[in-house]
Write a protein that holds these residues in place. Structure first.
Motif, PDB file in Angstrom:
ATOM      1  N   THR A  45       1.000  -1.245   0.079  1.00 14.96           N
ATOM      2  CA  THR A  45      -0.041  -0.096  -0.004  1.00 14.96           C
ATOM      3  C   THR A  45       0.811   1.306  -0.056  1.00 14.96           C
ATOM      4  O   THR A  45       2.241   1.236   0.138  1.00 14.96           O
ATOM      5  N   SER A  47       1.246   3.216   2.342  1.00 10.91           N
ATOM      6  CA  SER A  47       1.841   3.363   3.532  1.00 10.91           C
ATOM      7  C   SER A  47       3.129   2.590   3.585  1.00 10.91           C
ATOM      8  O   SER A  47       3.813   2.526   4.694  1.00 10.91           O
ATOM      9  N   GLU A  49       2.781  -0.654   4.028  1.00  9.89           N
ATOM     10  CA  GLU A  49       2.543  -2.378   4.446  1.00  9.89           C
ATOM     11  C   GLU A  49       1.703  -3.066   3.329  1.00  9.89           C
ATOM     12  O   GLU A  49       0.968  -2.458   2.616  1.00  9.89           O
ATOM     13  N   THR A  57      -9.197  -1.813   6.561  1.00  8.52           N
ATOM     14  CA  THR A  57      -8.539  -0.907   6.326  1.00  8.52           C
ATOM     15  C   THR A  57      -9.136  -0.320   4.960  1.00  8.52           C
ATOM     16  O   THR A  57     -10.253  -0.719   4.268  1.00  8.52           O
ATOM     17  N   PHE A  65      -2.403   8.757   6.970  1.00 13.60           N
ATOM     18  CA  PHE A  65      -2.112   7.072   7.241  1.00 13.60           C
ATOM     19  C   PHE A  65      -2.584   6.826   8.816  1.00 13.60           C
ATOM     20  O   PHE A  65      -1.907   7.837   9.588  1.00 13.60           O
ATOM     21  N   ASN A  85      -4.674   3.340   5.317  1.00 10.59           N
ATOM     22  CA  ASN A  85      -3.564   2.723   5.212  1.00 10.59           C
ATOM     23  C   ASN A  85      -2.795   2.977   3.544  1.00 10.59           C
ATOM     24  O   ASN A  85      -1.900   2.261   3.089  1.00 10.59           O
ATOM     25  N   ASP A  86      -3.875   3.538   2.916  1.00 10.52           N
ATOM     26  CA  ASP A  86      -3.471   3.492   1.421  1.00 10.52           C
ATOM     27  C   ASP A  86      -4.009   4.863   0.789  1.00 10.52           C
ATOM     28  O   ASP A  86      -4.900   5.514   1.448  1.00 10.52           O
ATOM     29  N   ARG A  87      -3.561   5.101  -0.568  1.00  9.88           N
ATOM     30  CA  ARG A  87      -4.237   6.136  -1.207  1.00  9.88           C
ATOM     31  C   ARG A  87      -5.147   5.763  -2.253  1.00  9.88           C
ATOM     32  O   ARG A  87      -4.794   4.858  -2.977  1.00  9.88           O
TER      33      ARG A  87
END
Length: 123
Positions: A45, A47, A49, A57, A65, A85-87
């Protein structure tokens, strides 16, 4: 003097264009949610992870994040708390991309999208 004014103007322009994260306190938006799952499972991701389709998530364009948000499906009022945790989402007109597990809890797997309310939670 002209150099100083030019430098100040450039600095002001760059400051105005800087990316600003949204303060999650008080964040409250309504829009369309979608989800992503197996095709992305295990991929990294934004972030850093790995994406886990079984985790709670989500991807958001600008929330920091680690931000926790409550997502409520406005057609059935089921809700879930997810961690950003992601865009994304990378499809226009969508506000958030949820993990498959979060989408399942909101009962939106069949439709693929849902109108939702997203509320930032304090730590």
């Amino acid at each position: 003097m002209k150099r100083l004014l030019g430098a100040c103007a450039l600095l002001g322009l760059l400051t105005g264009c800087a990316s600003h994260d949204i303060d999650p306190r008080g964040y409250d938006k309504t829009g369309i949610a979608s989800y992503y799952g197996a095709r992305h499972h295990g991929k990294r991701t934004a972030s850093g992870e790995p994406f886990d389709q079984h985790a709670l998530t989500a991807a958001h364009r600008s929330l920091p994040f680690g931000t926790r948000v409550k997502v409520t499906n406005l057609s059935n009022y089921k809700s879930v708390v997810v961690r950003i945790n992601d865009r994304g989402p990378h499809t226009g007109g969508r506000l958030i991309d949820l993990s498959r597990q979060a989408a399942q809890q909101l009962d939106m797997l069949r439709s693929g999208t849902a109108k939702v309310r997203i509320q930032g939670l304090s730590d």
